[in-house]
Design a protein around this motif. Structure first.
Motif, PDB file in Angstrom:
ATOM      1  N   SER A  47       0.887  -1.296   0.104  1.00 14.62           N
ATOM      2  CA  SER A  47       0.096   0.036  -0.080  1.00 14.62           C
ATOM      3  C   SER A  47       1.011   1.310  -0.111  1.00 14.62           C
ATOM      4  O   SER A  47       0.268   2.299   0.054  1.00 14.62           O
ATOM      5  CB  SER A  47      -0.955   0.030   1.232  1.00 14.62           C
ATOM      6  OG  SER A  47      -0.064  -0.251   2.432  1.00 14.62           O
ATOM      7  N   ARG A  48       2.289   1.146   0.058  1.00 14.36           N
ATOM      8  CA  ARG A  48       2.904   2.359   0.298  1.00 14.36           C
ATOM      9  C   ARG A  48       4.056   2.333  -1.030  1.00 14.36           C
ATOM     10  O   ARG A  48       4.581   3.368  -1.282  1.00 14.36           O
ATOM     11  CB  ARG A  48       3.774   2.345   1.365  1.00 14.36           C
ATOM     12  CG  ARG A  48       3.095   2.579   2.672  1.00 14.36           C
ATOM     13  CD  ARG A  48       2.617   4.009   2.824  1.00 14.36           C
ATOM     14  NE  ARG A  48       2.025   4.400   4.352  1.00 14.36           N
ATOM     15  CZ  ARG A  48       1.921   5.439   4.489  1.00 14.36           C
ATOM     16  NH1 ARG A  48       2.376   6.522   3.747  1.00 14.36           N
ATOM     17  NH2 ARG A  48       1.643   5.595   5.741  1.00 14.36           N
ATOM     18  N   ALA A  49       4.100   1.221  -1.838  1.00  7.32           N
ATOM     19  CA  ALA A  49       5.046   1.253  -3.018  1.00  7.32           C
ATOM     20  C   ALA A  49       4.738   2.312  -3.716  1.00  7.32           C
ATOM     21  O   ALA A  49       5.846   2.903  -4.676  1.00  7.32           O
ATOM     22  CB  ALA A  49       5.083  -0.147  -3.757  1.00  7.32           C
ATOM     23  N   TRP A  50       3.473   2.667  -4.162  1.00  9.64           N
ATOM     24  CA  TRP A  50       3.286   3.604  -5.202  1.00  9.64           C
ATOM     25  C   TRP A  50       3.693   5.204  -4.736  1.00  9.64           C
ATOM     26  O   TRP A  50       4.301   5.799  -5.825  1.00  9.64           O
ATOM     27  CB  TRP A  50       1.580   3.781  -5.204  1.00  9.64           C
ATOM     28  CG  TRP A  50       0.941   4.524  -3.940  1.00  9.64           C
ATOM     29  CD1 TRP A  50       0.807   3.962  -2.777  1.00  9.64           C
ATOM     30  CD2 TRP A  50       0.737   6.039  -4.016  1.00  9.64           C
ATOM     31  NE1 TRP A  50       0.034   4.764  -2.187  1.00  9.64           N
ATOM     32  CE2 TRP A  50       0.061   6.108  -2.480  1.00  9.64           C
ATOM     33  CE3 TRP A  50       0.755   7.118  -4.639  1.00  9.64           C
ATOM     34  CZ2 TRP A  50      -0.336   7.268  -2.303  1.00  9.64           C
ATOM     35  CZ3 TRP A  50       0.241   8.230  -3.999  1.00  9.64           C
ATOM     36  CH2 TRP A  50      -0.230   8.575  -2.815  1.00  9.64           C
ATOM     37  N   GLU A  51       3.993   5.526  -3.612  1.00 10.78           N
ATOM     38  CA  GLU A  51       4.786   6.752  -3.182  1.00 10.78           C
ATOM     39  C   GLU A  51       6.233   6.671  -3.552  1.00 10.78           C
ATOM     40  O   GLU A  51       6.718   7.723  -3.982  1.00 10.78           O
ATOM     41  CB  GLU A  51       4.614   6.720  -1.601  1.00 10.78           C
ATOM     42  CG  GLU A  51       3.360   6.882  -1.342  1.00 10.78           C
ATOM     43  CD  GLU A  51       3.145   7.103   0.289  1.00 10.78           C
ATOM     44  OE1 GLU A  51       3.909   7.672   0.736  1.00 10.78           O
ATOM     45  OE2 GLU A  51       2.087   6.684   0.747  1.00 10.78           O
ATOM     46  N   LEU A  52       6.706   5.476  -3.593  1.00  4.41           N
ATOM     47  CA  LEU A  52       8.106   5.586  -3.933  1.00  4.41           C
ATOM     48  C   LEU A  52       8.213   5.393  -5.484  1.00  4.41           C
ATOM     49  O   LEU A  52       9.312   5.943  -6.288  1.00  4.41           O
ATOM     50  CB  LEU A  52       9.044   4.141  -3.426  1.00  4.41           C
ATOM     51  CG  LEU A  52       9.101   4.376  -1.945  1.00  4.41           C
ATOM     52  CD1 LEU A  52       8.517   3.155  -1.096  1.00  4.41           C
ATOM     53  CD2 LEU A  52      10.825   4.322  -1.564  1.00  4.41           C
ATOM     54  N   ALA A  53       7.194   4.671  -6.058  1.00  5.23           N
ATOM     55  CA  ALA A  53       7.096   4.713  -7.655  1.00  5.23           C
ATOM     56  C   ALA A  53       6.790   6.010  -8.118  1.00  5.23           C
ATOM     57  O   ALA A  53       7.454   6.422  -9.255  1.00  5.23           O
ATOM     58  CB  ALA A  53       5.840   3.676  -7.889  1.00  5.23           C
ATOM     59  N   VAL A  54       5.945   6.976  -7.446  1.00 11.38           N
ATOM     60  CA  VAL A  54       5.864   8.194  -8.018  1.00 11.38           C
ATOM     61  C   VAL A  54       7.288   9.219  -8.048  1.00 11.38           C
ATOM     62  O   VAL A  54       7.637   9.621  -9.066  1.00 11.38           O
ATOM     63  CB  VAL A  54       4.791   9.124  -7.356  1.00 11.38           C
ATOM     64  CG1 VAL A  54       4.964  10.568  -7.532  1.00 11.38           C
ATOM     65  CG2 VAL A  54       3.253   8.431  -7.263  1.00 11.38           C
ATOM     66  N   GLY A  55       7.974   8.686  -7.065  1.00 11.23           N
ATOM     67  CA  GLY A  55       9.321   9.440  -7.146  1.00 11.23           C
ATOM     68  C   GLY A  55      10.072   8.936  -8.180  1.00 11.23           C
ATOM     69  O   GLY A  55      10.855   9.688  -9.164  1.00 11.23           O
ATOM     70  N   GLY A  56      10.082   7.670  -8.557  1.00 12.18           N
ATOM     71  CA  GLY A  56      11.001   7.035  -9.676  1.00 12.18           C
ATOM     72  C   GLY A  56      10.222   7.552 -10.904  1.00 12.18           C
ATOM     73  O   GLY A  56      11.105   7.425 -12.016  1.00 12.18           O
ATOM     74  N   LEU A  57       9.069   7.504 -11.018  1.00 12.05           N
ATOM     75  CA  LEU A  57       8.612   8.217 -12.430  1.00 12.05           C
ATOM     76  C   LEU A  57       8.910   9.648 -12.734  1.00 12.05           C
ATOM     77  O   LEU A  57       9.096   9.822 -13.935  1.00 12.05           O
ATOM     78  CB  LEU A  57       6.948   8.219 -12.241  1.00 12.05           C
ATOM     79  CG  LEU A  57       6.150   6.706 -12.266  1.00 12.05           C
ATOM     80  CD1 LEU A  57       4.596   7.166 -12.000  1.00 12.05           C
ATOM     81  CD2 LEU A  57       6.127   6.161 -13.589  1.00 12.05           C
TER      82      LEU A  57
END
Length: 709
Positions: A217-227
């Motif tokens: 449920s938190r991976a998307w936050e790191l993924a946004v930085g990756g994007l």
């Protein structure tokens, strides 16, 4: 959370954004007024980490077509582990010294989990367990975010490599090796972000503890930085005015989230979009001009100085804030909490200078992947071993007083005179026996050596409805058929309410078997069977599951009326539920509820337990020779006026009221040990053993109600 690059692509504005994030978290944990949502600083850290790490990985993939995973993990070990394990060992030692033994032992297990970057899973499990939900926060609880990050970076590099392999297999005849497209990687990361965000939305409603603490449920936050990292070239092309506006808007979102959100906000879910997108806008806008726009503020020397300390300050601030009251012997006011935060900043300075930077930049380690990985393994093992050694050193708390006799609570051996109601006489006789045992226990100071259950086993003294899923958790609504006693019995006694109803199952179990009653338990945590609108502070929203469960239970009772409805409920409800125990709304609703249920079957309402105002086993572990320190006075533990108002309301509604006060308290005090039996398993539920001890009294009350007394 801890990446900081100083190569040609060093971003001073990102270092300054770290300062915003850590200040928000520290000031929030110091309970600074006006920063109820400062916890979003962690979300900002996630975005920064995703941006920096993904950017570093992508540059290597773009340049070479491969990833040196050993070098990557070695660099993370040098960066994260020395400071992380230093603070962990110091926190473990301080906890073993300052905290009550029972609490210290639990905290040290948290330390082991945190050293292995699995603490977030432990805290999620604790948050899901209602009977553990009110546990005092652990000094290691902030390590959950480090666990999320490291779990993300265990699979993200492998996913990059896998994407690269698939792309190579599909395009090797059409695309030169030096013209790698970022599009497939963007597609994979965007899919990951979307999936994780969907999980976050779902779990924030259904599994709030897992939504907060877990990677899915938190991976998307790191993924946004990756994007943002993968689209850095596009951000770089933004006109200066647009980039500046983007950065200022992003910082505004982060600040607004810090100010407008609060601990009752369902999180992460939709609410996390503000800090995450805000941080992404700041980082993305800075790709065009990192020292202009918002970068002109974030790149100031003071902001960068705080940003450089952010990782170590984050590590130190929480254990210092949490352990300082135990050190000084009193709770801290706002000034004391801010001073503790500054003390943590001082410790962070020392950690950066003496541990973090010397290890991170040590030439022998930087030159050798093997040495760096060995460092990581060694420091991790050291942290876990230190916590385990301290766990062995901190004693299992056990009573050292004289063995106490178990109270004898038994029905009268001779029948009462013909003019005396036998059921009423049994209740009075049994209550007097319990009251005598309670009175004899008031003056006992030393915890008896034969205490049952022992202090370390008390948290596991859970009644069968809790163990067997019959006391529904917050988001559960389907009540299973939970029948005890004689499931085939012709007389049904329905025990209904919140967890304080379920806790009485052992008290009625033996008599239900002997009398061939079918003891049916219907219970849902923090859900009183009253017709009051309710908000759940645990879920941070309207408690719709409770309202639907109430309706369903009443319908089921009406469809198959029992011989008696026994209503049990906690009296610890405060205004954060939308009402408070004993307030006029509560009393009026109790009268209406009893009157409604009375059309189905006779109703017996169980009175309250005293409130010990703290975890009793933990308190006793610290006061083995002064148990009275943990026993509340009657005035502090019970609301006699509220009990009288409830009794009047129940009587007016046509029901019967069982005042249980004399089963716990004398006129002055409510001992937490009666004879050899521990009364409370936590801060408000009785142990199985004490519920069983009171079984004859509770059973007599039920028999009296069944007979129409």
């Amino acid at each position: 959370m801890a990446e900081r690059e100083r190569g040609p692509g060093f971003r001073p504005d990102v270092e300054g954004l770290r300062a915003v994030a850590v200040l928000a978290v520290v000031l929030f944990h110091a309970r600074t007024p006006g920063l109820g949502g400062g916890f979003v600083g962690v979300d900002v850290f996630f975005v920064i980490s995703g941006f920096l790490i993904t950017g570093m990985l992508w540059r290597e993939v773009e340049r070479t077509g491969r990833l040196r995973l050993g070098r990557f993990y070695g660099a993370r070990a040098r960066r994260l582990l020395p400071a992380g394990i230093t603070v962990l060992v110091a926190t473990a030692a301080a906890s073993a010294w300052l905290l009550p033994p029972l609490e210290a032992r639990s905290v040290l297990v948290d330390g082991v989990a945190s050293a292995l970057y699995a603490g977030n899973h432990r805290f999620a499990v604790q948050g899901t367990d209602y009977l553990a939900a009110d546990v005092v926060p652990s000094p290691f609880q902030h390590y959950w975010s480090l666990g999320v990050e490291e779990q993300f970076y265990l699979f993200w590099p492998a996913l990059l490599l896998g994407t690269g392999y698939v792309v190579h297999r599909l395009t090797r005849r059409r695309t030169p090796p030096d013209h790698r497209s970022v599009t497939p990687y963007l597609a994979v990361l965007a899919t990951l972000a979307a999936t994780s965000f969907a999980v976050s939305l779902r779990w924030t409603t259904t599994l709030p503890a897992w939504a907060f603490f877990s990677l899915p449920s938190r991976a998307w936050e790191l993924a946004v930085g990756g994007l943002v990292a993968l689209t850095a070239r596009w951000w770089h092309r933004l006109p200066a005015v647009v980039a500046a506006a983007s950065g200022w808007a992003g910082l505004g979102l982060v600040v607004a989230a810090s100010v407008r959100l609060g601990e009752s906000t369902p999180f992460p879910g939709v609410a996390a979009l503000a800090p995450v997108l805000g941080a992404a806008l700041v980082v993305g806008g800075g790709c065009a001009s990192p020292r202009q726009g918002v970068g002109s503020l974030l790149a100031l020397a003071p902001m960068r100085a705080v940003g450089r300390l952010s990782y170590s300050w984050y590590l130190w601030h929480w254990p210092v804030l949490l352990l300082a009251p135990a050190l000084v012997g009193r709770s801290l006011g706002l000034g004391g909490r801010l001073s503790a935060g500054l003390l943590a900043a001082g410790l962070a300075v020392l950690t950066v200078r003496l541990v973090e930077d010397p290890v991170r930049f040590a030439a022998p380690l930087r030159r050798s992947t093997g040495r760096s990985l060995l460092l990581g393994a060694t420091t991790t093992a050291t942290g876990a071993a230190a916590a385990l050694v301290l766990l062995a050193v901190v004693p299992v708390p056990a009573g050292e007083g004289a063995a106490a006799a178990r109270p004898t609570i038994a029905p009268p051996s001779t029948p009462p005179p013909p003019e005396v109601d036998p059921e009423e006489a049994a209740v009075l006789t049994l209550t007097a026996q319990v009251q005598a045992a309670v009175s004899a226990s008031v003056g006992v100071e030393r915890v008896p050596s034969n205490l049952t259950p022992t202090l370390d086993r008390a948290p596991y003294s859970k009644q069968a409805p809790f163990r067997e899923g019959c006391a529904l958790s917050w988001t559960q609504m389907r009540q299973p058929d939970c029948s005890y006693g004689d499931p085939a019995g012709s007389v049904t006694v329905s025990l209904v309410g919140d967890s304080h109803a379920a806790q009485w199952q052992p008290a009625l179990q033996s008599t239900a078997q002997q009398r061939h009653w079918r003891l049916q338990v219907r219970a849902k945590v923090t859900c009183p069977l009253l017709d009051l609108p309710i908000t759940s502070p645990y879920l941070g929203r309207e408690y719709v599951e409770c309202e639907q469960w109430r309706t369903r239970v009443v319908d089921e009772l009406r469809a198959a009326p029992p011989a008696l409805i026994v209503l049990g409920t906690s009296r610890r409800y405060g205004d954060d539920f939308g009402f408070a125990s004993y307030d006029p709304r509560w009393v009026d609703s109790l009268a209406r509820t009893v009157a409604g249920l009375r059309t189905i079957a006779p109703v017996l309402v169980l009175g309250p337990l005293p409130d010990p105002h703290g975890n009793v086993p933990t308190c006793l572990s610290e006061h083995l020779a002064s148990a009275a320190e943990c026993a509340p006075t009657r005035g502090a533990g019970l609301n006699d006026a509220g009990i009288a108002a409830e009794e009047a309301a129940v009587t007016a509604g046509g029901g019967q009221y069982a005042d249980l006060a004399d089963l716990f308290c004398t006129a002055d005090r409510c001992p937490v040990i009666v004879g050899d039996t521990l009364v409370f398993r936590d801060d408000n539920h009785v142990t199985v053993e004490y519920a069983t001890l009171l079984g004859p009294v509770l059973s007599a009350l039920v028999e009296e109600s069944l007979s129409g007394g």
